[in-house]
Scaffold this motif. Structure first.
Motif, PDB file in Angstrom:
ATOM      1  N   PRO A 107       0.832  -1.209   0.000  1.00 48.38           N
ATOM      2  CA  PRO A 107       0.000   0.000   0.000  1.00 48.38           C
ATOM      3  C   PRO A 107       0.863   1.253   0.000  1.00 48.38           C
ATOM      4  O   PRO A 107       1.994   1.238   0.508  1.00 48.38           O
ATOM      5  CB  PRO A 107      -0.796  -0.127   1.305  1.00 48.38           C
ATOM      6  CG  PRO A 107      -0.775  -1.575   1.641  1.00 48.38           C
ATOM      7  CD  PRO A 107       0.553  -2.087   1.156  1.00 48.38           C
ATOM      8  N   PRO A 108       0.363   2.352  -0.549  1.00 53.76           N
ATOM      9  CA  PRO A 108       1.129   3.604  -0.502  1.00 53.76           C
ATOM     10  C   PRO A 108       1.425   3.988   0.944  1.00 53.76           C
ATOM     11  O   PRO A 108       0.671   3.671   1.860  1.00 53.76           O
ATOM     12  CB  PRO A 108       0.184   4.618  -1.160  1.00 53.76           C
ATOM     13  CG  PRO A 108      -0.760   3.794  -1.982  1.00 53.76           C
ATOM     14  CD  PRO A 108      -0.924   2.501  -1.251  1.00 53.76           C
ATOM     15  N   GLY A 109       2.524   4.675   1.141  1.00 51.81           N
ATOM     16  CA  GLY A 109       2.863   5.116   2.483  1.00 51.81           C
ATOM     17  C   GLY A 109       4.350   5.102   2.733  1.00 51.81           C
ATOM     18  O   GLY A 109       5.152   4.877   1.822  1.00 51.81           O
ATOM     19  N   ALA A 110       4.723   5.355   3.981  1.00 53.97           N
ATOM     20  CA  ALA A 110       6.125   5.431   4.381  1.00 53.97           C
ATOM     21  C   ALA A 110       6.602   4.076   4.885  1.00 53.97           C
ATOM     22  O   ALA A 110       5.907   3.407   5.652  1.00 53.97           O
ATOM     23  CB  ALA A 110       6.306   6.498   5.454  1.00 53.97           C
ATOM     24  N   TYR A 111       7.799   3.707   4.463  1.00 60.01           N
ATOM     25  CA  TYR A 111       8.396   2.435   4.877  1.00 60.01           C
ATOM     26  C   TYR A 111       9.873   2.665   5.199  1.00 60.01           C
ATOM     27  O   TYR A 111      10.613   3.237   4.396  1.00 60.01           O
ATOM     28  CB  TYR A 111       8.304   1.392   3.761  1.00 60.01           C
ATOM     29  CG  TYR A 111       6.896   0.988   3.420  1.00 60.01           C
ATOM     30  CD1 TYR A 111       6.272  -0.059   4.079  1.00 60.01           C
ATOM     31  CD2 TYR A 111       6.185   1.669   2.431  1.00 60.01           C
ATOM     32  CE1 TYR A 111       4.971  -0.440   3.762  1.00 60.01           C
ATOM     33  CE2 TYR A 111       4.886   1.304   2.115  1.00 60.01           C
ATOM     34  CZ  TYR A 111       4.285   0.250   2.778  1.00 60.01           C
ATOM     35  OH  TYR A 111       2.999  -0.111   2.463  1.00 60.01           O
ATOM     36  N   ARG A 112      10.277   2.216   6.386  1.00 55.08           N
ATOM     37  CA  ARG A 112      11.702   2.166   6.688  1.00 55.08           C
ATOM     38  C   ARG A 112      12.291   0.929   6.016  1.00 55.08           C
ATOM     39  O   ARG A 112      11.577  -0.030   5.701  1.00 55.08           O
ATOM     40  CB  ARG A 112      11.915   2.092   8.198  1.00 55.08           C
ATOM     41  CG  ARG A 112      11.402   3.307   8.968  1.00 55.08           C
ATOM     42  CD  ARG A 112      11.451   3.052  10.462  1.00 55.08           C
ATOM     43  NE  ARG A 112      10.622   1.902  10.812  1.00 55.08           N
ATOM     44  CZ  ARG A 112      10.695   1.253  11.977  1.00 55.08           C
ATOM     45  NH1 ARG A 112      11.587   1.617  12.877  1.00 55.08           N
ATOM     46  NH2 ARG A 112       9.897   0.234  12.216  1.00 55.08           N
ATOM     47  N   LEU A 113      13.599   0.943   5.821  1.00 57.12           N
ATOM     48  CA  LEU A 113      14.246  -0.214   5.226  1.00 57.12           C
ATOM     49  C   LEU A 113      13.947  -1.473   6.040  1.00 57.12           C
ATOM     50  O   LEU A 113      13.678  -2.540   5.487  1.00 57.12           O
ATOM     51  CB  LEU A 113      15.756   0.013   5.140  1.00 57.12           C
ATOM     52  CG  LEU A 113      16.585  -1.107   4.513  1.00 57.12           C
ATOM     53  CD1 LEU A 113      16.152  -1.373   3.082  1.00 57.12           C
ATOM     54  CD2 LEU A 113      18.066  -0.765   4.573  1.00 57.12           C
ATOM     55  N   SER A 114      13.953  -1.334   7.357  1.00 59.73           N
ATOM     56  CA  SER A 114      13.706  -2.488   8.218  1.00 59.73           C
ATOM     57  C   SER A 114      12.275  -2.999   8.115  1.00 59.73           C
ATOM     58  O   SER A 114      11.989  -4.138   8.483  1.00 59.73           O
ATOM     59  CB  SER A 114      14.014  -2.137   9.680  1.00 59.73           C
ATOM     60  OG  SER A 114      13.206  -1.062  10.124  1.00 59.73           O
ATOM     61  N   ASP A 115      11.357  -2.178   7.607  1.00 57.19           N
ATOM     62  CA  ASP A 115       9.959  -2.603   7.462  1.00 57.19           C
ATOM     63  C   ASP A 115       9.770  -3.574   6.305  1.00 57.19           C
ATOM     64  O   ASP A 115       8.823  -4.356   6.302  1.00 57.19           O
ATOM     65  CB  ASP A 115       9.043  -1.387   7.239  1.00 57.19           C
ATOM     66  CG  ASP A 115       8.973  -0.461   8.438  1.00 57.19           C
ATOM     67  OD1 ASP A 115       9.078  -0.966   9.571  1.00 57.19           O
ATOM     68  OD2 ASP A 115       8.820   0.759   8.230  1.00 57.19           O
ATOM     69  N   VAL A 116      10.638  -3.487   5.297  1.00 55.45           N
ATOM     70  CA  VAL A 116      10.424  -4.274   4.079  1.00 55.45           C
ATOM     71  C   VAL A 116      11.562  -5.234   3.753  1.00 55.45           C
ATOM     72  O   VAL A 116      11.387  -6.127   2.916  1.00 55.45           O
ATOM     73  CB  VAL A 116      10.183  -3.348   2.861  1.00 55.45           C
ATOM     74  CG1 VAL A 116       8.885  -2.566   3.019  1.00 55.45           C
ATOM     75  CG2 VAL A 116      11.356  -2.385   2.655  1.00 55.45           C
TER      76      VAL A 116
END
Length: 276
Positions: A107-116
């Protein structure tokens, strides 16, 4: 995508919560006034700074076919050669942010590297040989859809001496996402149809050494290149960890290599080689 930090001493601290409403109103006006002008990136950088502190900004368009396109960056020539040009030549296909947007369609939005990033990514050869060269401590991206098959990634990075992005940083950027996304699409968005590339780099990754490896071995190798650990590959493919190790051993032997570093080097040369 991979990003490089500028001088961290120039990083402003985010404002206090009490000052935010007025500052965001001013930032919104500045974004609207500068859309379509050369001043827009400066206004965007200022607005993003209200959400969190960061060192460098890179804006990239990802497409379902073909390499990414650089829309803006604030890097010097040397760092841009690594972060933009080398990245677009092939390594982007292994970037967790790219994978999250184009393959996984998060989904659109903010992601840290650790999130993905997959489990074990920070220990992967890709991280050590590519991300470390960028000399950053962390990355956070705002993914913005640009039509049905394209994304714009607004990527923030922090210098090595700086702390990683926190959940609060991500939440603040998500809160600002509607305004930032609308402005970015108005300035850089594209509603033109994509044309088929002669050969997508992603397809080439699937074909990497296919004539030498079994389908399962090639699958394991691709996951290794993406940064997955043995337990992560086992869970993803539904195999025992011992079976994954056997496939990896056989694949390395067939390719004439003995380490993940050699695998990464071999795959990068393959991805960057001119197509016939």
């Amino acid at each position: 995508m991979g990003r490089t930090a500028s001088d961290p001493e120039q990083e402003p601290e985010p404002p206090t919560d009490a000052a935010l409403p007025l500052l965001w109103a001013e930032a919104a006006g500045s974004l609207l006034r500068t859309v379509g002008t050369p001043a827009f990136p400066t206004a965007l950088r200022s607005a993003l700074g209200l959400s969190c502190a960061f060192s460098s900004l890179v804006v990239t368009r990802y497409q379902s076919v073909g390499p990414p396109g650089s829309l803006y960056h604030d890097l010097n020539d040397v760092l841009a050669a690594i972060t933009v040009q080398f990245y677009a030549a092939g390594p982007y296909i292994l970037d967790p942010i790219y994978i999250a947007a184009v393959r996984d369609r998060c989904p659109p939005g903010a992601y840290r590297l650790s999130d993905v990033a997959p489990a074990g990514f920070l220990r992967s050869e890709y991280y050590r040989t590519f991300f470390r060269k960028l000399r950053i401590s962390d990355e956070m991206c705002l993914l913005i859809p640009d039509g049905p098959d394209a994304w714009i990634s607004v990527s923030l990075a922090r210098a090595l001496r700086d702390p990683r992005f926190s959940p609060t940083d991500r939440n603040r950027l998500n809160a600002a996402a509607p305004l930032i996304s609308a402005a970015v699409i108005r300035h850089w968005g594209s509603d033109h149809d994509e044309t088929e590339a002669d050969s997508a780099v992603e397809d080439r990754l699937h074909l990497f050494a296919a004539e030498h490896l079994s389908p399962r071995e090639a699958e394991v190798v691709e996951l290794i290149l993406q940064g997955h650990s043995t337990p992560s590959i086992a869970a993803y493919l539904g195999l025992a960890e011992g079976t994954v190790k056997v496939h990896r051993h056989h694949a390395y032997a067939k390719l004439g290599i003995a380490s993940q570093a050699e695998l990464f080097s071999l795959a990068t040369k393959y991805l960057m080689a001119p197509q016939s």
